[in-house]
Design a protein around this motif. Structure first.
Motif, mmCIF file in Angstrom:
data_model
loop_
_atom_site.group_PDB
_atom_site.id
_atom_site.type_symbol
_atom_site.label_atom_id
_atom_site.label_comp_id
_atom_site.label_asym_id
_atom_site.label_seq_id
_atom_site.Cartn_x
_atom_site.Cartn_y
_atom_site.Cartn_z
ATOM 1 N N ALA A 1 0.855 -1.199 0.000
ATOM 2 C CA ALA A 1 0.000 0.000 0.000
ATOM 3 C C ALA A 1 0.885 1.241 0.000
ATOM 4 O O ALA A 1 2.083 1.177 0.270
ATOM 5 C CB ALA A 1 -0.912 -0.006 1.224
ATOM 6 N N HIS A 2 0.277 2.357 -0.330
ATOM 7 C CA HIS A 2 0.976 3.640 -0.322
ATOM 8 C C HIS A 2 0.124 4.666 0.413
ATOM 9 O O HIS A 2 -1.097 4.585 0.395
ATOM 10 C CB HIS A 2 1.153 4.171 -1.749
ATOM 11 N N LYS A 3 0.818 5.622 1.005
ATOM 12 C CA LYS A 3 0.099 6.784 1.516
ATOM 13 C C LYS A 3 0.265 7.917 0.511
ATOM 14 O O LYS A 3 1.386 8.196 0.075
ATOM 15 C CB LYS A 3 0.659 7.222 2.873
ATOM 16 N N LEU A 4 -0.833 8.560 0.167
ATOM 17 C CA LEU A 4 -0.745 9.756 -0.670
ATOM 18 C C LEU A 4 -0.749 10.950 0.262
ATOM 19 O O LEU A 4 -1.774 11.313 0.844
ATOM 20 C CB LEU A 4 -1.925 9.804 -1.639
ATOM 21 N N GLU A 5 0.415 11.558 0.404
ATOM 22 C CA GLU A 5 0.597 12.600 1.407
ATOM 23 C C GLU A 5 -0.267 13.811 1.129
ATOM 24 O O GLU A 5 -0.753 14.462 2.061
ATOM 25 C CB GLU A 5 2.058 13.034 1.464
ATOM 26 N N SER A 6 -0.472 14.105 -0.126
ATOM 27 C CA SER A 6 -1.218 15.326 -0.428
ATOM 28 C C SER A 6 -2.720 15.139 -0.235
ATOM 29 O O SER A 6 -3.484 16.096 -0.323
ATOM 30 C CB SER A 6 -0.916 15.806 -1.850
ATOM 31 N N LEU A 7 -3.149 13.929 0.033
ATOM 32 C CA LEU A 7 -4.572 13.665 0.277
ATOM 33 C C LEU A 7 -4.824 13.140 1.680
ATOM 34 O O LEU A 7 -5.966 12.987 2.086
ATOM 35 C CB LEU A 7 -5.095 12.615 -0.714
#
Lengths: 136, 136
Positions: A61-67
């Motif tokens: 998984a990834h975290k989308l920092e801008s969201l």
DNA sequence: TTGACGAATGTTATATTATACGTTTCATTC
DNA sequence: GAATGAAACGTATAATATAACATTCGTCAA
């Protein structure tokens, strides 16, 4: 925890969270994960965040920092160099990898003596589908 | 607002916030901005966020998405293509611009039909100073 | 088998970041 | 000077994230 309730292995929560992320097909927040997960898999925020941390470490998984939101990983390799193109109209995300990009950042870091550990690359704009819809 | 209190022009808040950001010399959160600002310039969170929004629009500040924090801009031009190298040890940030990078992202976008509006590029690692300190 | 221990998990409570919403202010127009 | 509307303000609250502590469970020595 209520007495007599079976303890869940943490890996099990990771599975549940990953399943939820995959079903979502778009970035969702940790709290959305909690409310969208199977009713029999209720979990408190720290449990969800810990599961996410694991999934991210494992490259699933990834975290989308801008969201402030999370997505299931759609690529098998290069987990650390991925870039994301986020459509601000429909919320869809394209995950991609550009060797040029990774190289450029690596070179810059080396030349400046910066020890690069991780990079966040997120593009915002409009996906092809939404662009076309706008033109009508 | 208390009756009889002079209303501040919003641009004035932007000035105060920018001054605070510049003094900080590192990324700070909106709430740090509020508490670090001059005592005679108290402001509520939405006011601080609005001032930040203005400053960002004007190219005078940036939001670092991976830190949920803000910095004063240290470059005059290319406000939209900037990249940031963040030291996870000391918190310092280097702002830089790489034509290669902007080109690579522009090319990818064009080839995919993605209409690029803004990009977030943030590197995490260790700055030269901290790297050296580690070696001792 | 039992008790001591540590690692992992779970929960409560709370910190931190951000914004919806209603109110006030002020410039503009009549 | 009153009516009007746009912009800006703050209160209250939503949304995101984590600290701190309690509980459980496997492991190992006795």
């Amino acid at each position: 925890m209520r007495k007599g309730m079976r303890r869940r292995a943490s890996a099990e929560y990771a599975d549940i969270v990953l399943e939820t992320l995959r079903k979502a097909k778009r970035p969702i927040s940790a709290y959305e994960i909690i409310s969208m997960s199977r009713a029999d898999a209720a979990m408190a925020p720290p449990t969800a965040y810990r599961a996410l941390e694991r999934l991210i470490e494992m490259g699933l998984a990834h975290k989308l920092e801008s969201l402030n939101a999370f997505v299931a990983c759609s690529h098998s390799a290069h987990h650390n160099d991925m870039a994301f193109a986020i459509c601000d109209s429909c919320g869809s995300v394209a995950e991609f990898m550009l060797p040029t990009l990774a190289k450029a950042l690596g070179n810059w870091s080396r030349s400046k003596g910066f020890k690069l550990n991780a990079s966040t690359i997120e593009l915002h704009g409009e996906c092809p589908t939404c662009c076309k819809a706008d033109q009508r």
